[in-house]
Design an enzyme around this catalytic site. Structure first.
Site, mmCIF file in Angstrom:
data_model
loop_
_atom_site.group_PDB
_atom_site.id
_atom_site.type_symbol
_atom_site.label_atom_id
_atom_site.label_comp_id
_atom_site.label_asym_id
_atom_site.label_seq_id
_atom_site.Cartn_x
_atom_site.Cartn_y
_atom_site.Cartn_z
ATOM 1 N N ASP A 8 0.776 -1.158 -0.001
ATOM 2 C CA ASP A 8 0.057 0.006 -0.035
ATOM 3 C C ASP A 8 0.773 1.132 -0.118
ATOM 4 O O ASP A 8 1.532 1.410 1.104
ATOM 5 C CB ASP A 8 -0.809 -0.108 1.338
ATOM 6 C CG ASP A 8 -1.443 1.261 1.368
ATOM 7 O OD1 ASP A 8 -2.002 2.272 0.674
ATOM 8 O OD2 ASP A 8 -2.224 1.279 2.559
ATOM 9 N N LYS A 70 3.089 11.235 -3.812
ATOM 10 C CA LYS A 70 2.004 10.439 -4.577
ATOM 11 C C LYS A 70 1.017 11.174 -5.134
ATOM 12 O O LYS A 70 0.548 10.997 -6.167
ATOM 13 C CB LYS A 70 1.311 9.676 -3.563
ATOM 14 C CG LYS A 70 0.179 8.743 -3.925
ATOM 15 C CD LYS A 70 -0.306 7.723 -2.950
ATOM 16 C CE LYS A 70 -1.416 7.026 -3.319
ATOM 17 N NZ LYS A 70 -1.872 6.036 -2.579
ATOM 18 N N GLU A 147 -7.137 0.774 -3.996
ATOM 19 C CA GLU A 147 -7.014 0.638 -2.647
ATOM 20 C C GLU A 147 -8.277 -0.099 -2.102
ATOM 21 O O GLU A 147 -8.353 -0.787 -1.245
ATOM 22 C CB GLU A 147 -6.739 1.996 -2.169
ATOM 23 C CG GLU A 147 -5.015 2.279 -2.375
ATOM 24 C CD GLU A 147 -4.847 3.863 -2.220
ATOM 25 O OE1 GLU A 147 -5.776 4.462 -1.559
ATOM 26 O OE2 GLU A 147 -3.760 3.956 -2.480
ATOM 27 N N ASP A 169 -12.593 5.574 2.394
ATOM 28 C CA ASP A 169 -11.164 5.511 2.499
ATOM 29 C C ASP A 169 -10.709 6.655 2.763
ATOM 30 O O ASP A 169 -10.404 7.579 1.893
ATOM 31 C CB ASP A 169 -10.542 4.519 1.555
ATOM 32 C CG ASP A 169 -8.788 4.669 1.727
ATOM 33 O OD1 ASP A 169 -8.293 5.506 2.580
ATOM 34 O OD2 ASP A 169 -8.437 4.024 0.947
#
Ligand code: AMP
Length: 590
Positions: A8, A70, A147, A169
């Site tokens: 992850d 990211k 994810e 999330d």
């Protein structure tokens, strides 16, 4: 064959999992943490540090510390350090390299294969950039998965019956919401939505704003003018935020925070949960829109939901949990750790791919019979007459997918067509994102509307798009695999891979050099002690030992722990082994 790890690769933190005895377990990093901060720093003497050590030094080295890389994946941003421009892929690769090395020391063998997760909203360019980062770090990326899908996969094994699940999330920098259907051995993502720029960092920033404002009033000092002080405040705010998830009040105490002409200023402030909720309620509310959107997209109501899963560290915030409960009418499931379940799902998927030779259909473990299906996050279209965006693949189509449509020419005797590939939901091409562009030429001369041009869109399991245009009259065809211009070319990737390997070798060499220095230092100390206590060794032998000891100490004096060279380390090793041999004749009395 070596094990496949599930990664992850988070905006704030990353997590690695691997299958052991049929269960996904979390691999601790070399510092003992279960998650690793996704932070890279370059020290003044050219060393690279990654993870907790990099995060901890950011206050004193803010300009050379890279956070949340990211967010820049797939963009053409370059990070300039010491005259070198790094792509986001290369910085991400440094994080992946650390995760791989830590996994290797934990597993006691080489790790070369991984499944990496990305937010559901990641575009094709961002997915490709993530895959490239894996390659640069020396990993074969078996698959890129979403994810929320990965989390649902980790949870999916715990639930037998067919059910619709909402995955909420909220991580450090991104918010994803997905509607998942589990049933009959299949996990399918029905719809996805979210916000690429909403996460725990924003909650931290609200607290920072509040503290800075209060401080300006009480101390008449603007903390925004002191970068180092501000970073300390940000770190303390994040810690306070975590505390407020389990306590009603958090105290922030930062002595010697800043200085001005009136002297040194300290900071002491108490934040209540009620105050934190007040400062952040609009951020929590902002997550409602995407939740409602996925329900609308799938044509479902909250009553159709069987479960709500909470993923991401920020879902530990009580107000977030309360909002999700109120909005969905469900008590969210929390049986898995929200920071870890995404990596666990990736490890499960990794084992499945490894066992099924890439087909994903045969498995040996508990993951048996589960097929993972994903969807495209945005529609794909081509531009047609009048600047219209004509959809070929609708958003939320299950992938892998292949769709074709026949088009024709707009002008008489037109011998070529330009295919403009677009991503997005808008009606006009100009409002969507142009992700690829190519020309099909050699079309047989004919009146407008006569030639038949078949345009085919293919999306593979990683979400990578290939577009083909074929003139059915001549059989002539052209194709492109979409990779954004901001992504790296094959040659750039190869160069970055070489750099990463060279850095790993250099890093190893430096570690060995520092170790040689440490060993020499301890040997000097031990020999001095032994010489002092020895009562039996003859004088001549003692003189030899003393000379060798002095030579080693002189050589040590010429080196510094931070900048010891390979040659200096070799000299220390040579002198140490001579001294060790001679000192063996010493017999210190007990
Ligand atoms: P993730 O990307 O899932 O690791 O989430 C990281 C985010 O979760 C960061 O913004 C953290 O500050 C936040 N976080 C972690 N633990 C907690 C907690 N106990 N309460 C509130 N936020 C947390």
């Amino acid at each position: 064959m070596s094990k496949v790890i599930g990664i992850d690769l988070g905006t704030t933190n990353s997590c690695v999992s691997v299958m052991e005895n049929g269960e996904p377990i979390i691999i601790p990093n070399s510092e003992g943490g279960r998650t690793t901060p996704s932070v890279v720093a370059f020290t003044k003497d050219g060393e690279r540090i990654v993870g907790e050590a990099a995060r901890r030094q950011q206050a004193v080295n803010p300009d050379r510390t890279i956070l949340s890389i990211k967010r820049d994946m797939g963009s053409d941003r370059r990070i300039r350090i010491d005259g070198k421009a790094y792509t986001p892929q290369e910085i991400s690769a440094m994080i992946l390299q650390k995760l791989r090395r830590d996994a290797e020391s934990y597993l006691g063998g080489t790790v070369t294969r991984a499944v990496i997760t990305v937010p559901a909203y990641f575009t094709d360019a961002q997915r490709q950039a993530t895959k490239d980062a894996g390659r640069i770090a020396g990993l074969e990326v078996l698959r890129i998965i979403n994810e929320p899908t990965s989390a649902a996969f980790a949870y999916g094994l715990d639930h037998g019956q067919s059910q619709k699940i909402l995955v909420y999330d909220l991580g450090g920098g991104t918010f994803d919401v997905s509607l998942i259907e589990i049933g009959d051995g299949v996990i399918e993502v029905l719809a996805t939505s979210g916000d690429n720029h909403l996460g725990g960092d924003d909650f931290d920033e609200r607290l920072v704003d509040y503290i800075v404002k209060e401080y300006r009033q009480s101390e008449k000092v603007d903390l925004r003018k002191d970068t180092a002080a501000l970073l300390r405040v940000r770190e303390a705010a994040e810690k306070a935020k975590r505390e407020l998830s389990s306590q009603l009040k958090a105290d922030i105490v930062l002595p010697f925070l800043t200085q001005d002409k009136n002297g040194t200023h300290h900071l002491e402030i108490a934040i209540t949960r009620a105050c934190f909720d007040e400062l952040t309620h609009d951020l929590v509310d902002r997550t409602c829109g995407p939740v409602n959107q996925v329900m609308n997209d799938a044509g479902l109501t909250m009553k159709d939901l069987s479960q709500v899963l909470l993923v991401g560290g920020s879902t530990r915030i009580p107000a977030v949990q309360e909002m999700v409960r109120r909005l969905t009418g469900k008590t969210p499931a929390k049986t898995l750790n929200p920071d870890e379940c995404v990596a666990m799902g990736a490890a499960l998927q990794g084992e499945k791919l490894s066992a099924g030779s890439g087909t994903g259909m045969t498995v040996s473990s508990a993951a048996k019979d589960v097929i993972l299906m994903d969807v495209t996050p945005l529609s794909l279209s081509i531009e047609t007459l009048g600047g219209i965006s004509t959809k070929i693949i609708d958003r939320n189509t299950t992938i892998p997918a292949r769709h074709s449509q026949i088009f024709t020419t707009a002008a008489p005797f037109q011998t070529s067509v330009d295919i403009k590939v677009l991503q997005g939901e808008r009606h006009f091409a100009r409002d969507n994102k142009l992700i690829g562009n190519f020309r099909l030429s050699g079309i047989r001369r004919a009146m407008a509307g006569v030639p038949q041009i078949e345009v085919t869109f293919e999306i593979d399991v990683n979400g990578i798009v290939k577009v083909t245009a074929k003139d059915l009259g001549t059989g002539n065809q052209q194709a492109i695999t979409i990779s954004s211009t901001s992504n790296m070319s094959e040659e750039e990737i190869r160069r970055a891979m070489d750099d990463a390997k060279a850095y790993e070798a250099w890093d190893r060499e430096r570690k060995e050099a520092v170790e040689a220095r440490n060993t020499a230092e301890s040997l000097c100390f031990e020999t001095e002690q032994a010489l002092h206590k020895d009562k039996t060794c003859d004088k001549e032998q003692k003189r030899i030992i003393k000379d060798q000891l002095s030579a080693l100490k002189k050589a040590l004096g010429r080196t510094k722990p931070d900048s010891i060279t390979k040659e200096q380390a070799e000299e220390l090793t040579r002198l140490s082994s001579q001294l060790r041999e001679s000192a063996a004749s010493l017999h210190p009395e007990p």
